[in-house]
Design an enzyme around this catalytic site. Structure first.
Site, PDB file in Angstrom:
ATOM      1  N   CYS A  13       0.865  -1.178   0.000  1.00  8.98           N
ATOM      2  CA  CYS A  13       0.000   0.000   0.000  1.00  8.98           C
ATOM      3  C   CYS A  13       0.900   1.226   0.000  1.00  8.98           C
ATOM      4  CB  CYS A  13      -0.908   0.034   1.232  1.00  8.98           C
ATOM      5  SG  CYS A  13      -2.159  -1.256   1.279  1.00  8.98           S
ATOM      6  N   GLY A  39      -0.268   0.016  -5.154  1.00  7.59           N
ATOM      7  CA  GLY A  39      -1.597  -0.556  -5.001  1.00  7.59           C
ATOM      8  C   GLY A  39      -2.574   0.058  -5.974  1.00  7.59           C
ATOM      9  N   ASN A 114       0.058   1.323   5.881  1.00 12.25           N
ATOM     10  CA  ASN A 114       0.798   0.435   4.986  1.00 12.25           C
ATOM     11  C   ASN A 114       1.448  -0.629   5.846  1.00 12.25           C
ATOM     12  OD1 ASN A 114       4.024   0.675   3.342  1.00 12.25           O
ATOM     13  ND2 ASN A 114       2.432  -0.840   3.026  1.00 12.25           N
ATOM     14  N   GLY A 115       1.093  -1.891   5.602  1.00 13.08           N
ATOM     15  CA  GLY A 115       1.697  -2.961   6.383  1.00 13.08           C
ATOM     16  C   GLY A 115       0.673  -3.991   6.793  1.00 13.08           C
ATOM     17  N   TYR A 254      12.037  -5.051  -5.344  1.00  9.03           N
ATOM     18  CA  TYR A 254      10.837  -5.151  -6.170  1.00  9.03           C
ATOM     19  C   TYR A 254       9.838  -4.008  -6.037  1.00  9.03           C
ATOM     20  CZ  TYR A 254       6.580  -7.139  -8.206  1.00  9.03           C
ATOM     21  OH  TYR A 254       5.457  -7.342  -8.956  1.00  9.03           O
TER      22      TYR A 254
END
Length: 470
Positions: A13, A39, A114-115, A254
């Site tokens: 995210c 996202g 985020n997480g 990535y």
């Protein structure tokens, strides 16, 4: 949830926030656009105009849902936060889109996360048993519930009380009546940076979002740090015992945008170094180095330059195939990979080819691409992966399959090579990965990165999740 037909890690995210500017919502929209790679499932913005909170959350891409008319008329205010989402915990439903908002006893509270929390089940079970009502299946709502129920008097103390109860990897951007708050988990697994836009503080998952709005990078939020932004200035609070930082290594391999700055270098620089190290470790005779686009491009450039084997764009990726593309019938499902990739035959025919990609998860896409390259007339196809084999799933905010779906977890190197159909298959070593990251070697006692997908060494306990997933 993990898309069983996908052969890549899915995005996490992205979060963004800005304080004290007339163009808060416009700049937040631009920041989210820069973070769209993190996202594409949905996006949301919450703004505050000094009296009222305003919220819009929509499924789909930022650009499809947030235009000037909507932003200016429905998201007024000098402070705003935003979120782009790909679900890891919580189903793909509109109510799970963020930022989540609640009116608490201390005022409005909006949170973008985020997480992934690793003790979601036990906390939620207790909260429900003691009277809490949940409106979503997102683990982010647990944070709102805990803040609301805390017996502390001040908001910041309520938040700190909450942070000591949750476990997991997280970066939070929070908006209240008077504050913009940023939080990073004790290990610093998920990223968060501080910027400045003409005197207005900015929080973002990556520096590419700062570049998008013309803000300057100030610094990374430290692991375990809580930063509070008000009209009086910026305050740093460190409520946790200091431990060595362990950022997620996959941000560099990535997830992050190639132009984002991490550790004073662009992410592109790390990925190119991964390719260089892969070439150092694996001497393969070939005519051309071809990236599997777009993820393998940076590493392929590094591999080519180190090996002195020419780089060619032998595979062309279509950027017009949406993630929600529906294959119209079973009879043409076999053409699915060709919707995204096509072979540039002039670069491939009668050549010994080295394909380069940054990772291999299930192996399904890799096998189809290898077959396509052979069908285009390649003499031989070798496959190089610029990271170690992915042996273990992630539970910290990356959407990964379980052990049974990870090809490297259930098959040895030769078996994987047979499955993908390449003449040779080679991965970058773990030590080589650390060298490419700028480390002399991996510290086995306190690794410099969170690298559990390769090693199985989870810095935060995941027993609860493993038990639930049995």
């Amino acid at each position: 949830m993990y898309c069983k037909n996908n052969d890549k890690f899915r995005e996490e995210c992205g979060v963004f926030g800005i304080f004290g500017t007339e163009e808060a919502s416009v700049l937040t929209t631009l920041g989210l656009h820069a973070l769209q790679h993190r996202g594409q499932e949905g996006a949301g913005i919450v703004s505050f105009d000094g009296n009222t909170f305003h919220s819009i959350r929509k499924q789909g891409l930022v650009g499809d849902n947030f235009n000037n008319k909507i932003i200016l008329s429905q998201l007024p205010g000098k402070t705003a936060i935003g979120h782009v989402r790909y679900s890891t915990t919580g189903e793909s439903k509109p109510e799970n889109l963020q930022p989540l908002f609640a009116n608490l006893a201390v005022g409005g509270f909006a949170c973008a996360h985020n997480g992934n929390l690793t003790n979601t089940y036990s906390i939620k079970k207790h909260l429900v048993e003691t009277g809490s009502i949940f409106q979503t299946s997102s683990d982010t709502e647990i944070i709102l519930q805990l803040v609301a129920r805390s017996q502390k008097k001040k908001l910041i103390d309520k938040l700190i009380d909450t942070l000591h109860q949750i476990k997991g990897a997280y970066s939070l951007v929070i908006l209240t009546n008077k504050k913009l708050i940023g939080v990073r988990d004790p290990f610093g697994i998920r990223p968060l940076v501080l910027g400045d836009k003409n005197g207005s503080p900015v929080l973002a998952s990556e520096t590419c979002a700062l570049d998008m709005i013309g803000a300057k990078y100030v610094r990374d939020i430290e692991n375990g740090e809580l930063i509070v932004i008000t009209e009086s200035g910026i305050e740093s609070i460190k409520p946790f015992k200091k431990i060595p930082e362990r950022p997620c290594i996959f941000e560099r391999i990535y997830f992050a945008s190639p132009d984002s700055i991490v550790g004073n270098k662009t992410v592109y620089t790390y990925r190119k170094a991964l390719g260089e190290q892969l070439a150092i470790e694996n001497k393969v005779m070939a005519d051309v180095v071809v990236p599997i686009p777009d993820s393998g491009v940076s590493a392929a450039i590094g591999f080519s330059q180190q090996s002195k084997i020419p780089f060619e764009l032998g595979i062309i990726r279509s950027h017009y195939v949406g993630r929600t593309f529906i294959e119209p019938s079973q009879s043409i499902r076999q053409f699915g990979v060709k919707l995204k990739h096509s072979v540039n035959r002039s670069c491939i025919k009668n050549k010994k080819v080295i394909l380069i990609d940054d990772s291999i998860v299930r192996g399904t896409t890799a096998s189809k691409i290898v077959k396509m390259v052979y069908e285009a007339g390649a003499k031989e196809v070798n496959l190089g992966i610029s990271c170690p084999p992915i042996l273990h799933p992630d539970f910290y905010g990356i959407d990964t399959p379980n052990y049974n779906q990870l090809i490297a977890s259930k098959s040895n190197l030769e078996k994987i090579r047979e499955l993908v159909g390449a003449k040779s298959l080679f991965f970058l070593s773990l030590e080589g990965t650390y060298k490419a990251m700028g480390c002399k070697k991996r510290n086995s006692k306190t690794p410099q990165f969170t690298d559990h997908c390769f090693t199985g060494e989870y810095p935060i306990d995941v027993t609860e999740i493993l038990e639930i997933n049995k």
